[in-house]
Write a protein that holds these residues in place. Structure first.
Motif, PDB file in Angstrom:
ATOM      1  N   GLN A 146       0.835  -1.201   0.000  1.00 34.02           N
ATOM      2  CA  GLN A 146       0.000   0.000   0.000  1.00 34.02           C
ATOM      3  C   GLN A 146       0.873   1.257   0.000  1.00 34.02           C
ATOM      4  O   GLN A 146       0.614   2.211  -0.747  1.00 34.02           O
ATOM      5  N   SER A 175      -6.399   5.354  -3.877  1.00 33.09           N
ATOM      6  CA  SER A 175      -5.685   4.675  -2.797  1.00 33.09           C
ATOM      7  C   SER A 175      -6.593   3.749  -1.999  1.00 33.09           C
ATOM      8  O   SER A 175      -6.191   2.631  -1.635  1.00 33.09           O
ATOM      9  N   PHE A 178      -7.096   0.135  -3.281  1.00 33.86           N
ATOM     10  CA  PHE A 178      -5.937  -0.730  -3.487  1.00 33.86           C
ATOM     11  C   PHE A 178      -6.067  -2.073  -2.778  1.00 33.86           C
ATOM     12  O   PHE A 178      -5.811  -3.129  -3.369  1.00 33.86           O
ATOM     13  N   ALA A 179      -6.454  -2.082  -1.514  1.00 27.36           N
ATOM     14  CA  ALA A 179      -6.457  -3.319  -0.726  1.00 27.36           C
ATOM     15  C   ALA A 179      -7.362  -4.380  -1.344  1.00 27.36           C
ATOM     16  O   ALA A 179      -6.987  -5.556  -1.451  1.00 27.36           O
TER      17      ALA A 179
END
Length: 665
Positions: A146, A175, A178-179
Motif C-alpha cells: 500500500q 488509494s 488498493f487493498a
C-alpha cells in the motif's frame, strides 16, 4: 543434424501447425492427448499418438513426467512445447535436457530470468532496456505494498509476478481501492500460477501494445523479425493482431527492434521469443515482458516476412545457425489475425462448449490462412481454451487487408456453441480500428459499441430471414401437393400452407427478444407486417446459399441458410441469426420468475464462497466465484434477500445450471 522424431507436448491448432511443418522437413511426429482429446485433429494428424491422462490439464498436458515417458517409449529426440501448458516451464525444459532430449525453446536458465516479472524488470533495467517505474521488491505485506502504491501514484497496475495471458492484473485508480484489488489479484494469481507475488507499476493511460518477434541461435546470433501490434484487447486478452503496426514510424520501429534484441541477449536467449512493450501516445516505450515461446499471433509475422517460424524453431533446436542476418529480413504487405472463439459476447463473453454442428470457414488462398485444431463435428470441451480457429489475412496494404478480413468473416458459418463472429465483424468495421487509433483499454471503455443492439434488427436482414422461411415452406407445400397419395394429411395445401392467400404468422427469437411477423400473399409476392410497418418482398431467388430479392422495390443480395432451428442471413456487412420459435415455451415456470436461485452458467470449479447461509445480501453482491475455461466468473445475488441455502463449497466442481445458492422467497 535434424532430429528424426519430434514429440509435440500440446494440443489444438498449434499442435497441428507443428506436425505439418515437421512433416515438411521429413520428421516423424508423436502426439500426446488427454481423454477428452481422443478424437482430436492433432491426434489424427500425427504419425503416432498416446494418451497421457484425464481431461483436466493438470491430469494430462501439465504432466511433464508422462510426456517424457512417451518420448522415451517412442524414441523421440526432441519435444516441442507449443504455447501454454509447459511451454514456459523452466523445470520441464531442464527435465527434457536431463533426459538427453532437445527442448525446442530457450533453456530453463533463460526462462527463470523471465519467469518473474519483477526479476525481469530489474534485469532489463540493468541492461539499458526502458522499463516502467514501479515496485518489484520481495516485501509483499499488504501494508508495504500500500505504501509503495501511494509512492508510485495512481493510476497504477497490480500484476502477478509469475503470470501471463491477462491473469492476475488489476488497475487501481484510488488509494482506498488498493487493498481490495490486491486481494483479488493475489487470489487469481495463486489459483492460476500457484504463486501470489505481485509487482506494482505506473499505469500508462491510452497505451499501445506492440511486441517484437526475436530469434537467437546457439552460436551467438540474434535478430528481430519486426513488430506486431496487439492494441485491440478486452480485459488484457488480445482480440486483433496485425503487422506492421500502423502507429510506428521507421525510427521508432528501429529503436524498439534494437531494444528487443538487446533484451534477448541480456538473458542469453535461444530460439523464438517475443519481447512485449507498452507504448505511450508520445511514442515513449517501456519493456513489459518476454514470452519465452512462440506466440499465438505468430502467423501475421510469417505472412509479412514469408518465413516459417516453426521451421526456424526446429532448425535452431537442431543446432543450426539463424538462416538470415538482420539486413536480410524484409517485410511485404500487411497481415491481420483474429481468433474465432466459442463464446457469447452478448452474455459477457461467457465461454461456450459443445459440438460444432456446422463449421464452414473461408477456403485458404494467398490472401486467407486458417489455423484450426477442430473441424465440423468436433467438440469444443469445457477443459481448454474455447478457440475454434485463427483467421489470418494478407494483402498489399492495410485497407485491402481489412477488406479481405471482412470478406473472410462474412464467409464463416458456425452453429453449435455460440461464437464471436458477429462481434469480430463489428470490430473490424469500427472507426477506432479502421483509423488505427485503438488503444489497449478502448474495448473495455466502449464495449457497447461493438455488441449487437438489443432491439431494432435491420429491416433488410429481417426481410431476408422471412423470405428464407417463406421460400422453404413454399417448397414444402409444393412437394406435398404433388404427393402420389392425395389422402395423406401431408398433401394438404390449406390455409396453414403458404399457398393460401391469408396471413401467415412467423415467430422468431433474437436472443431473448421475440419477433412476431405476419406475412400476407403467395407465389413469391408478400407483404410483411412488423411493429406497425409493412414491407413488400418480391422476386426472391435462393440458390447455393445465396438469396436475392427485392425489398420495397430495391434489390438486395444475401448469404442465407436455414438449418438446425436457426435462420441466418448476411448482407456482406452484418449478420443476423434468429431462432425459429415453434410457439410459447415453458421457460422454467415460477422458478425463473421467482429470481431466487443462483446457478452455475457453465461447468467449473468454485474457488471462493463469500457468504454463508442466513446472511443478508444485496442485489449485485458477489456470493460465489466460479473458475471455468481459464477465467473467473463472479456469481451475484439477483436481488436483495437472505441466503436460505448454499449448495457449494470452495473447491467443488459443478455442472452447468447447477443451483449453487438459494435466496429465501
Amino acid at each position: 543434424m535434424m532430429f528424426d522424431t519430434l514429440l509435440i507436448a500440446n494440443r489444438g491448432e498449434i499442435a497441428c501447425r507443428v506436425i505439418r511443418t515437421a512433416r515438411k522437413l521429413g520428421i516423424r511426429t508423436v502426439a500426446v492427448f488427454s481423454e477428452a482429446d481422443a478424437d482430436a485433429q492433432h491426434v489424427r494428424l500425427a504419425d503416432e499418438a498416446h494418451c497421457i491422462g484425464g481431461p483436466r490439464p493438470q491430469d494430462s498436458y501439465l504432466r511433464g513426467d508422462a510426456i517424457l515417458d512417451v518420448a522415451k517409449k517412442t524414441g523421440a529426440q526432441a519435444i516441442h512445447p507449443g504455447y501454454g501448458f509447459l511451454s514456459e516451464n523452466a523445470d520441464f525444459a531442464d527435465a527434457v535436457q536431463a533426459a538427453g532430449l532437445v527442448f525446442v525453446g530457450p533453456s530453463g536458465a533463460s526462462m527463470r530470468k523471465m519467469g518473474s516479472k519483477a526479476g525481469a524488470k530489474d534485469l532489463m533495467a540493468a541492461a539499458g532496456v526502458p522499463v516502467v517505474p514501479g515496485y518489484t521488491g520481495e516485501d509483499q505485506s499488504p501494508e508495504h505494498l500500500q505504501r509503495e502504491a501511494d509512492r508510485i501514484g495512481y493510476p497504477l497496475m497490480i500484476k502477478a509476478a509469475h503470470g501471463g495471458g491477462g491473469k492476475g492484473m488489476r488497475i487501481v485508480r484510488e488509494s482506498d481501492e488498493f487493498a481490495a484489488h490486491l486481494e483479488s489479484c493475489q487470489r487469481e494469481a495463486r489459483n492460476a500460477f500457484g504463486r501470489d507475488r505481485v509487482l506494482l507499476e505506473r499505469y500508462i493511460e491510452h497505451p499501445r501494445h506492440i511486441e517484437i518477434q526475436v530469434f537467437a541461435d546457439h552460436h551467438g546470433n540474434a535478430l528481430h523479425l519486426g513488430e506486431r501490434e496487439c492494441s485491440a484487447q478486452r480485459r488484457y486478452q488480445k482480440v486483433l493482431e496485425e503487422s506492421p503496426s500502423p502507429f510506428l514510424t521507421p525510427e521508432l520501429r528501429a529503436a524498439m527492434g534494437a531494444a528487443a534484441v538487446q533484451a534477448a541477449r541480456a538473458i542469453d536467449y535461444a530460439n523464438a521469443g517475443t519481447v512485449e512493450f507498452i507504448v505511450a501516445p508520445s511514442g515513449e516505450f517501456f519493456f513489459m515482458e518476454i514470452n519465452t515461446r512462440l506466440q499465438v499471433e505468430h502467423p501475421v509475422t510469417e505472412l509479412v516476412t514469408g518465413l516459417d517460424l516453426v521451421e526456424w524453431q526446429l532448425r535452431i533446436a537442431a543446432g543450426e545457425k539463424l538462416p538470415l542476418t538482420q539486413q536480410d529480413v524484409t517485410q511485404r504487405g500487411h497481415a491481420i489475425e483474429v481468433r474465432l472463439y466459442a463464446e457469447d459476447p452478448e452474455a459477457g463473453f461467457l465461454p461456450g462448449s459443445g459440438t460444432l454442428k456446422t463449421l464452414r470457414l473461408p477456403p485458404p488462398s494467398p490472401h486467407v490462412r486458417i489455423d484450426a485444431g477442430v473441424v465440423e463435428g468436433d467438440t469444443v470441451t469445457i477443459f481448454y481454451d474455447p478457440m475454434i480457429a485463427k483467421l489470418i489475412v494478407w494483402d498489399e496494404d492495410r485497407p485491402r487487408a481489412l477488406a479481405r478480413l471482412r470478406e473472410a468473416l462474412a464467409a464463416c458459418e458456425i452453429h453449435g456453441p455460440k461464437s464471436n463472429v458477429a462481434f469480430l465483424e463489428r470490430l473490424v468495421r469500427h472507426p477506432a480500428v479502421v483509423e488505427a487509433r485503438i488503444d489497449t483499454g478502448y474495448l473495455d471503455r466502449h464495449l457497447d459499441e461493438f455488441l449487437a443492439p438489443a432491439t431494432a434488427e435491420p429491416s433488410a436482414l429481417l426481410g431476408a430471414a422471412c423470405a428464407c422461411l417463406l421460400a422453404q415452406e413454399s417448397a414444402a407445400s409444393t412437394a406435398a401437393a404433388a404427393s402420389p397419395d392425395p389422402t395423406s394429411p401431408w398433401a394438404l395445401a390449406d390455409g396453414w400452407r403458404l399457398g393460401h392467400a391469408g396471413a401467415r404468422r412467423l415467430q422468431l427469437l433474437h436472443g431473448e427478444r421475440k419477433i412476431e411477423l405476419r406475412a400476407h400473399g403467395h407465389g413469391g409476392e408478400y407483404r410483411i407486417a412488423l411493429d406497425g410497418h409493412t414491407h413488400a418482398l418480391a422476386g426472391a431467388r435462393w440458390q447455393d446459399g445465396v438469396l436475392s430479392l427485392r425489398i420495397d422495390g430495391a434489390m438486395h443480395r444475401f448469404r442465407a441458410e436455414v438449418a438446425g432451428g436457426l435462420v441466418q442471413v448476411h448482407d456482406g456487412r452484418a449478420r443476423l441469426t434468429l431462432r425459429i420459435d415453434a410457439g410459447d415455451r415453458d421457460g422454467g415456470g415460477g422458478e425463473a420468475a421467482g429470481d431466487h436461485r443462483i446457478r452455475a452458467p457453465m461447468p467449473g470449479r468454485v474457488v471462493l464462497v463469500q457468504a454463508q447461509a442466513g446472511q443478508a445480501v444485496k442485489a449485485g453482491e458477489v456470493v460465489l466465484v466460479l473458475e471455468a475455461m481459464k477465467m473467473e466468473l463472479a456469481l451475484k445475488a439477483p436481488r436483495d434477500g437472505v441466503l436460505a441455502e448454499l449448495r457449494a463449497a470452495a473447491g467443488d466442481f459443478v455442472e452447468a445450471d447447477a443451483v449453487l445458492a438459494v435466496l429465501e422467497e
